[in-house]
Design an enzyme around this catalytic site. Structure first.
Site, short mmCIF file in Angstrom:
data_model
loop_
_atom_site.label_atom_id
_atom_site.label_comp_id
_atom_site.label_asym_id
_atom_site.label_seq_id
_atom_site.Cartn_x
_atom_site.Cartn_y
_atom_site.Cartn_z
N LYS A 25 0.72 -1.47 -0.36
CA LYS A 25 -0.52 -0.18 -0.14
C LYS A 25 0.57 1.46 0.30
O LYS A 25 0.46 2.47 -0.99
CB LYS A 25 -1.03 0.15 1.39
CG LYS A 25 -2.51 0.19 0.88
CD LYS A 25 -3.07 -0.58 2.06
CE LYS A 25 -3.14 0.81 2.97
NZ LYS A 25 -4.85 1.19 4.07
N GLY A 97 -5.53 7.70 5.49
CA GLY A 97 -4.68 8.89 6.20
C GLY A 97 -3.37 9.42 5.02
O GLY A 97 -2.96 10.50 5.41
N ARG A 125 -8.77 12.48 13.04
CA ARG A 125 -7.21 11.87 13.45
C ARG A 125 -6.06 12.92 13.22
O ARG A 125 -6.73 14.44 12.49
CB ARG A 125 -6.50 10.88 12.38
CG ARG A 125 -7.09 9.37 13.06
CD ARG A 125 -7.27 8.70 11.62
NE ARG A 125 -5.44 7.96 11.37
CZ ARG A 125 -5.65 7.08 10.40
NH1 ARG A 125 -6.40 6.81 9.04
NH2 ARG A 125 -3.75 7.01 9.95
N ASP A 321 -0.14 -5.65 12.23
CA ASP A 321 -1.44 -6.01 10.88
C ASP A 321 -1.21 -7.76 10.89
O ASP A 321 -2.21 -8.17 10.64
CB ASP A 321 -0.47 -5.54 9.62
CG ASP A 321 -0.65 -4.23 9.82
OD1 ASP A 321 -1.98 -3.54 10.55
OD2 ASP A 321 -0.52 -3.24 8.62
N LYS A 348 -7.45 0.19 16.23
CA LYS A 348 -7.15 0.13 14.62
C LYS A 348 -8.41 0.57 14.54
O LYS A 348 -9.24 0.62 14.76
CB LYS A 348 -6.07 -1.56 14.67
CG LYS A 348 -5.21 -1.60 14.92
CD LYS A 348 -4.39 -0.98 14.22
CE LYS A 348 -3.11 -1.69 14.67
NZ LYS A 348 -1.63 -0.44 13.87
N ARG A 400 -8.53 -6.82 8.57
CA ARG A 400 -7.88 -8.00 8.62
C ARG A 400 -8.54 -9.25 9.44
O ARG A 400 -8.49 -9.87 9.13
CB ARG A 400 -6.49 -7.46 9.68
CG ARG A 400 -6.21 -6.73 8.38
CD ARG A 400 -4.40 -6.75 9.36
NE ARG A 400 -4.18 -5.75 8.40
CZ ARG A 400 -3.24 -5.00 7.15
NH1 ARG A 400 -3.77 -6.50 5.89
NH2 ARG A 400 -2.99 -3.68 6.44
#
Ligand code: DC
Length: 653
Positions: A25, A97, A125, A321, A348, A400
């Site tokens: 990513k 982000g 954020r 992750d 998360k 995830r």
């Protein structure tokens, strides 16, 4: 193909073969943004197809970069600083982000004003960490509150070079400053006390930026001087290592599996999870590939060599992750695996610490959370004969968790508790990072119907049996979309009538069914005309049985019904032949009936004779007549409440 809404997973199906994960990513974002600034044409292969990177692509398009998708999967960007212009509206960064912080630095280099917006979670954020240095360079950055939350407005242009020591270890902040530094009036220096991911300096260097990197204590100093960029083309983004963890764990834990993940990026500490699995006794082998990527091979060692419990320190897997995937390995291991210092998981996408513990318990292992420590006791060789059991699990919007649960479900014992399937709801969360995950996993499993597949519920029956009401309610309860296939046949009949085509003119009506643009949702549109009300008219009621008996019409509409399910990630589909012809492998098939009197009473828009006549034609026609599929649940709705019927249908899941 859209990700399944609810994933149905058959347990105990081995995974065999090779797979590639979507592009890493961080590299994908940078390939897009730097491609936009580079003077000329860049072609990027293997770009992440998740929603985050899509936000970066949309942003550069909004600033005037022409983007094309090639048949071979490459994304072509016609970029160049002089081609970029002020976007006509805000740049929507959704949940990304990375997009917001990097774009803030990029647009600071232009003498225009840009608004950057995000979804609710991104809007909470802090952006002060990028706003401060950019303001020091001469840009004006406005956000909400003291910590400068989105939406952000950046007025850029005429930047000065600065020296900046980052306060938080963040590759995104460093990148924003370096991007702004490309157009400053002199050198810009960024010091970081702790080294963060170095993609930006590496990729800017490749693109010809005048840039130097020197060590500085435990961290380093990056100096960039005003530069223009050139295309690095073609570029192939290496595969995402975090996503590889799901397949590698599948290879280790699903009996009979042997999986190879090719083309995986091998950045510093990104494959820490592989070492963890090796310490648990798994057979995982790394083979270097030309170009710096790696193939990861994982083989299940069978019941006589179960994985061993170990203690895992958070530092081994810095981004954490891979914990959801590793939790599945711990859930099948012998003994208690301890993950220490993993409190960060609480912040998360969801409270992932709680979610991981819930998942492990749902599939039959046990888990406890104490402070920042997660302990998982696996089923080992004891428990359900050393196997997980099928389960229902809700991913709560966390990609995830959805992927990890799919692997646990594949590893589950098909003979446990007399039900051999797991259901993972909220599965479309995978679209954040890996929309095709279920397809890739299904390919490795290689069964027909696919071992992981989207949930489809087929509801058939005669007119007035309650299909519409029940299918609507079931869909709402499960968060699925619903398709009324009767409305499709009715729309074709209505279009034929409006064009004065005789309903029994088989060729002409079939051509309509093939060509017409058809949209069946809350409103029904054919060729852009709203026919929601017209299709309920008596004239259409008479014509539709003739139209529906036309085999060519049926073939075209069945094709569209299957395409609808693929595009909607499964769903609830109602009609006459859904369980028998359209989706013969649907997970749940229901055949609704009711007495003739009750059905006639419910169809007040139609005469009892009309209903009876339509039933007769529908049941006796040669092409896919109305018939109960042998494996459909028969449900007589006479005198029963909707609530009651819906509960019964849901009980069959
Ligand atoms: O569900 P409905 O009553 O609106 O359907 C109208 C007609 O369409 C019905 O009489 C038969 C036909 N039909 C069909 O043949 N196959 C389907 N899957 C759905 C409807």
């Amino acid at each position: 193909m859209t990700a399944p809404r609810i994933l149905v997973v058959e347990g105990g199906v081995p995974c065999r073969g090779t797979v590639r994960t979507p592009g890493e990513k961080s590299i994908s974002h940078r390939a897009v943004l730097f491609g936009a600034l580079a003077e000329g044409t860049s072609v990027v292969y293997g770009l992440s197809d998740g929603a985050d990177v899509a936000a970066s692509v949309a942003a550069v398009v909004a600033m005037g970069v022409e983007v094309e998708r090639r048949d071979d999967g490459g994304l072509v960007l016609h970029g160049g600083r002089s081609l970029l212009h002020q976007p006509s509206g805000p740049l929507e960064c959704a949940n990304s982000g990375t997009s917001m912080r990097l774009l803030a630095g990029l647009v600071a280099g232009f003498e225009w004003q840009t608004e950057l917006t995000g979804d609710a979670s991104l809007s909470a954020r802090p952006m002060d960490r990028v706003a401060e240095p950019l303001e020091r360079m001469g840009a004006i950055v406005r956000g909400q509150g003291a910590d400068c939350r989105p939406p952000l407005v950046v007025q850029g242009g005429r930047l000065r070079g600065i020296e900046w020591t980052t306060k938080v270890a963040s590759a995104q902040v460093k990148s924003a400053i370096l991007l702004a530094g490309l157009t400053a009036d002199g050198p810009t220096v960024v010091r970081e006390a702790v080294t963060t991911r170095a993609h930006t300096e590496e990729m800017l260097g490749e693109a010809g930026a005048d840039l130097t990197v020197e060590p500085w204590g435990d961290g380093r100093v990056v100096t960039i001087r005003p530069s223009s960029l050139r295309p690095v083309t073609p570029r192939t983004v290496p595969g995402d290592p975090s996503a590889s963890a799901f397949f590698v764990v599948a290879g280790c834990v699903v009996p009979g599996s042997a999986v190879e993940v090719q083309g995986v990026y091998q950045g510093p500490a990104r494959l820490g999870y592989v070492t963890v699995l090796q310490r648990m006794g798994a057979r995982v082998v790394l083979t270097p590939e030309p170009g710096g990527t790696v193939t990861i091979g994982a083989t299940n060692l069978g019941p006589d060599a179960p994985l061993r419990a170990i203690t895992v320190a958070a530092a081994e897997i810095p981004s954490l992750d891979e914990i959801p995937a590793l939790a599945v390995a711990a859930a099948v291991a012998e003994g208690t695996t301890v993950f220490s210092d993993v409190g960060e998981l609480r912040i998360k996408e969801v409270d992932r610490l709680a979610a991981v513990a819930d998942m492990v318990r749902a599939f039959g292992a046990s888990a406890t959370v104490e402070g920042d420590t997660l302990s998982i006791t696996g089923v080992g060789r004891s428990g359900h004969a050393g196997r997980l059991r099928p389960a229902r699990f809700e991913s709560q919007g966390d990609h995830r968790m959805a992927m990890a649960a799919a692997i646990a479900a594949l590893a589950a014992d098909p003979d446990a508790d007399h039900h051999h399937r797991s259901l993972i709801s909220g599965f479309s969360a995978v679209e954040t990072s890996y929309p095709a995950f279920a397809d890739d996993l299904a390919r490795l499993a290689g069964t027909e119907p696919p071992a992981p597949r989207p949930l489809i519920i087929a509801i058939d029956g005669p007119a007035g049996a309650g299909k519409s009401t029940v299918s609507r309610a079931v869909a709402a309860r499960l968060g699925l979309d619903r398709l009324d296939t009767g409305a499709m046949y009715r729309s074709v009949a209505a279009l034929a009538l409006s064009r004065r085509i005789a309903p029994d003119d088989q060729a002409a009506v079939a051509a309509l069914a093939d060509d017409a643009e058809l949209e069946v949702g809350r409103r029904v549109l054919i060729n852009g005309i709203d026919v929601t009300d017209v299709i309920r008219s008596p004239a259409v009621g008479v014509a539709v049985s003739v139209v529906a008996a036309n085999p060519e019409v049926r073939a075209h509409l069945v094709r569209r019904q299957r395409a609808w399910a693929a595009a909607h990630g499964g769903g609830v589909v109602e009609g006459r032949d859904i369980g028998s012809v359209v989706f013969p492998k649907a997970e749940v098939k229901v055949y609704l009936t009711a007495t003739m009197e009750e059905r006639a009473r419910r169809r007040q828009d139609e005469s009892p004779d009309g209903v009876a006549r339509r039933d007769r034609i529908d049941s006796t026609r040669a092409a896919s007549p109305l018939a109960r599929a042998p494996d459909a649940h028969l449900l007589d709705t006479t005198g029963r409440t909707v609530q009651d019927v819906v509960e019964e249908v849901l009980s069959w899941l």
